[in-house]
Design a protein around this motif. Structure first.
Motif, PDB file in Angstrom:
ATOM      1  N   LYS A  88       3.755 -35.814  -8.746  1.00 45.27           N
ATOM      2  CA  LYS A  88       2.294 -35.815  -8.663  1.00 45.27           C
ATOM      3  C   LYS A  88       1.691 -35.291  -9.963  1.00 45.27           C
ATOM      4  N   ALA A  89       2.286 -34.231 -10.508  1.00 45.24           N
ATOM      5  CA  ALA A  89       1.810 -33.674 -11.779  1.00 45.24           C
ATOM      6  C   ALA A  89       1.943 -34.705 -12.899  1.00 45.24           C
ATOM      7  N   ILE A  90       3.043 -35.449 -12.902  1.00 46.73           N
ATOM      8  CA  ILE A  90       3.262 -36.481 -13.923  1.00 46.73           C
ATOM      9  C   ILE A  90       2.263 -37.617 -13.761  1.00 46.73           C
ATOM     10  N   ASP A  91       1.969 -37.980 -12.522  1.00 49.39           N
ATOM     11  CA  ASP A  91       0.960 -39.024 -12.281  1.00 49.39           C
ATOM     12  C   ASP A  91      -0.391 -38.626 -12.866  1.00 49.39           C
ATOM     13  N   LEU A  92      -0.738 -37.338 -12.715  1.00 49.31           N
ATOM     14  CA  LEU A  92      -2.022 -36.847 -13.205  1.00 49.31           C
ATOM     15  C   LEU A  92      -2.024 -36.649 -14.722  1.00 49.31           C
ATOM     16  N   ASN A  93      -0.854 -36.288 -15.261  1.00 47.02           N
ATOM     17  CA  ASN A  93      -0.758 -36.053 -16.709  1.00 47.02           C
ATOM     18  C   ASN A  93       0.602 -36.553 -17.213  1.00 47.02           C
ATOM     19  N   PRO A  94       0.725 -37.850 -17.450  1.00 44.02           N
ATOM     20  CA  PRO A  94       2.020 -38.435 -17.821  1.00 44.02           C
ATOM     21  C   PRO A  94       2.517 -38.043 -19.209  1.00 44.02           C
ATOM     22  N   ASN A  95       1.684 -37.391 -19.995  1.00 41.09           N
ATOM     23  CA  ASN A  95       2.101 -37.004 -21.353  1.00 41.09           C
ATOM     24  C   ASN A  95       2.551 -35.548 -21.453  1.00 41.09           C
ATOM     25  N   LYS A  96       2.622 -34.855 -20.334  1.00 42.96           N
ATOM     26  CA  LYS A  96       3.077 -33.462 -20.333  1.00 42.96           C
ATOM     27  C   LYS A  96       4.604 -33.465 -20.271  1.00 42.96           C
ATOM     28  N   LYS A  97       5.226 -33.238 -21.433  1.00 41.13           N
ATOM     29  CA  LYS A  97       6.680 -33.405 -21.525  1.00 41.13           C
ATOM     30  C   LYS A  97       7.453 -32.431 -20.639  1.00 41.13           C
ATOM     31  N   GLU A  98       6.904 -31.210 -20.446  1.00 41.54           N
ATOM     32  CA  GLU A  98       7.624 -30.193 -19.685  1.00 41.54           C
ATOM     33  C   GLU A  98       7.877 -30.618 -18.239  1.00 41.54           C
ATOM     34  N   TYR A  99       6.963 -31.419 -17.682  1.00 41.76           N
ATOM     35  CA  TYR A  99       7.136 -31.842 -16.292  1.00 41.76           C
ATOM     36  C   TYR A  99       8.384 -32.700 -16.118  1.00 41.76           C
ATOM     37  N   TYR A 100       8.675 -33.524 -17.110  1.00 41.05           N
ATOM     38  CA  TYR A 100       9.877 -34.373 -17.038  1.00 41.05           C
ATOM     39  C   TYR A 100      11.143 -33.522 -17.105  1.00 41.05           C
ATOM     40  N   MET A 101      11.120 -32.522 -17.977  1.00 38.50           N
ATOM     41  CA  MET A 101      12.279 -31.642 -18.077  1.00 38.50           C
ATOM     42  C   MET A 101      12.485 -30.862 -16.775  1.00 38.50           C
ATOM     43  N   ASP A 102      11.379 -30.351 -16.218  1.00 39.30           N
ATOM     44  CA  ASP A 102      11.483 -29.592 -14.962  1.00 39.30           C
ATOM     45  C   ASP A 102      11.988 -30.467 -13.826  1.00 39.30           C
ATOM     46  N   ARG A 103      11.486 -31.703 -13.771  1.00 38.65           N
ATOM     47  CA  ARG A 103      11.925 -32.597 -12.688  1.00 38.65           C
ATOM     48  C   ARG A 103      13.388 -32.992 -12.868  1.00 38.65           C
ATOM     49  N   SER A 104      13.799 -33.158 -14.129  1.00 33.95           N
ATOM     50  CA  SER A 104      15.198 -33.538 -14.376  1.00 33.95           C
ATOM     51  C   SER A 104      16.158 -32.451 -13.875  1.00 33.95           C
ATOM     52  N   ILE A 105      15.731 -31.196 -14.004  1.00 34.24           N
ATOM     53  CA  ILE A 105      16.568 -30.081 -13.527  1.00 34.24           C
ATOM     54  C   ILE A 105      16.745 -30.159 -12.011  1.00 34.24           C
ATOM     55  N   ILE A 106      15.663 -30.522 -11.305  1.00 32.53           N
ATOM     56  CA  ILE A 106      15.752 -30.652  -9.849  1.00 32.53           C
ATOM     57  C   ILE A 106      16.659 -31.835  -9.483  1.00 32.53           C
ATOM     58  N   TYR A 107      16.507 -32.939 -10.217  1.00 34.98           N
ATOM     59  CA  TYR A 107      17.386 -34.082  -9.956  1.00 34.98           C
ATOM     60  C   TYR A 107      18.854 -33.700 -10.132  1.00 34.98           C
ATOM     61  N   GLN A 108      19.128 -32.886 -11.142  1.00 35.67           N
ATOM     62  CA  GLN A 108      20.503 -32.441 -11.367  1.00 35.67           C
ATOM     63  C   GLN A 108      21.007 -31.599 -10.198  1.00 35.67           C
ATOM     64  N   LYS A 109      20.112 -30.798  -9.623  1.00 36.41           N
ATOM     65  CA  LYS A 109      20.511 -29.929  -8.506  1.00 36.41           C
ATOM     66  C   LYS A 109      20.932 -30.734  -7.284  1.00 36.41           C
ATOM     67  N   ILE A 110      20.312 -31.911  -7.119  1.00 39.13           N
ATOM     68  CA  ILE A 110      20.667 -32.724  -5.945  1.00 39.13           C
ATOM     69  C   ILE A 110      21.671 -33.824  -6.300  1.00 39.13           C
ATOM     70  N   GLY A 111      22.150 -33.786  -7.548  1.00 39.96           N
ATOM     71  CA  GLY A 111      23.194 -34.726  -7.960  1.00 39.96           C
ATOM     72  C   GLY A 111      22.700 -36.113  -8.315  1.00 39.96           C
ATOM     73  N   ASP A 112      21.396 -36.247  -8.580  1.00 39.16           N
ATOM     74  CA  ASP A 112      20.849 -37.558  -8.962  1.00 39.16           C
ATOM     75  C   ASP A 112      20.870 -37.661 -10.491  1.00 39.16           C
ATOM     76  N   GLU A 113      22.024 -38.038 -11.033  1.00 43.15           N
ATOM     77  CA  GLU A 113      22.216 -38.039 -12.475  1.00 43.15           C
ATOM     78  C   GLU A 113      21.386 -39.121 -13.173  1.00 43.15           C
ATOM     79  N   ASN A 114      21.187 -40.239 -12.535  1.00 44.86           N
ATOM     80  CA  ASN A 114      20.434 -41.329 -13.167  1.00 44.86           C
ATOM     81  C   ASN A 114      18.978 -40.921 -13.432  1.00 44.86           C
ATOM     82  N   ASN A 115      18.323 -40.395 -12.416  1.00 44.82           N
ATOM     83  CA  ASN A 115      16.932 -39.957 -12.595  1.00 44.82           C
ATOM     84  C   ASN A 115      16.844 -38.754 -13.530  1.00 44.82           C
TER      85      ASN A 115
END
Length: 211
Positions: free
Chosen positions: A168-195
């Motif tokens: 949702k944060a990315i939808d509102l501000n797609p140029n905020k690079k930190e949100y992608y890094m934060d989300r990638s960490i969560i994806y790693q926690k659940i084993g979703d390596e592709n995302n």
């Protein structure tokens, strides 16, 4: 005799009138002195705060609040000071007092964010989620609030909820690079390596563009 009575009554009225105006002037001077004292106290508290003399600033703030309990400015100062002193429970307590006095939405949003951080520091994650939900209800278009809620959900191991909020944060501000890094960490926690990889790549692109 009658004329003398009129003179005496006139004098009494003059004296009474003068007494009224003197008293009124005295009240005005007293009010001005009080306001000047408040300004002085505020200036000295902020001076101590700016000089990182937080304990001294807190003492002055406590004194000012005892003298002027209805003045919310000193309560706001004490919240800032206790944030610096890491007294997060005091921040929460004073914030609740401030809310009870009634403040505008801009201040309320700031208060909720301070409470959120305080609850996070105290590891009271459910409470942090509760106050950030209130902030989002007030300001549903504020991007950073969804990022904060995602962090609360991450701490509570609600990874699906955290991903949804970062998205949702990315939808509102797609140029905020930190949100992608934060989300990638969560994806790693659940084993979703592709995302996770996709978000890392997006972070790298935005990071390059910003440098």
């Amino acid at each position: 005799m009658i004329k003398l009575c009129y003179v005496i009554v006139g004098l009494i009225l003059v004296i009474a009138g003068n007494s009224f105006f003197v008293k009124k002037k005295s009240n005005i001077v007293s009010e001005n002195d009080t306001e000047l004292q408040k300004v002085t106290e505020t200036s000295e508290i902020l001076g101590l705060y700016a000089s990182h003399k937080y304990k001294e600033a807190l003492e002055r703030c406590d004194k000012a609040i005892s003298l002027y309990p209805d003045n919310i400015t000193f309560l706001e100062h004490r919240i800032l000071i206790n944030m610096e002193l890491n007294d997060y429970q005091a921040v929460i307590d004073d914030s609740n007092k401030l809310i009870s006095y009634g403040v505008d939405n801009t201040k309320l949003n700031s208060i909720y964010q301070k409470q959120w951080l305080s609850y996070i520091q105290l590891k009271q994650y459910e409470q942090s989620l509760s106050v950030i939900n209130k902030a989002i209800e007030l300001n549903p278009d504020k991007t950073e609030l969804y990022s904060l809620r995602a962090r609360s959900k991450d701490y509570m191991q609600d990874y699906t909820g955290a991903i949804a909020d970062y998205s949702k944060a990315i939808d509102l501000n797609p140029n905020k690079k930190e949100y992608y890094m934060d989300r990638s960490i969560i994806y790693q926690k659940i084993g979703d390596e592709n995302n996770a990889k996709s978000d890392n790549e997006k972070f790298a692109i935005l990071n390059t563009e910003s440098n």
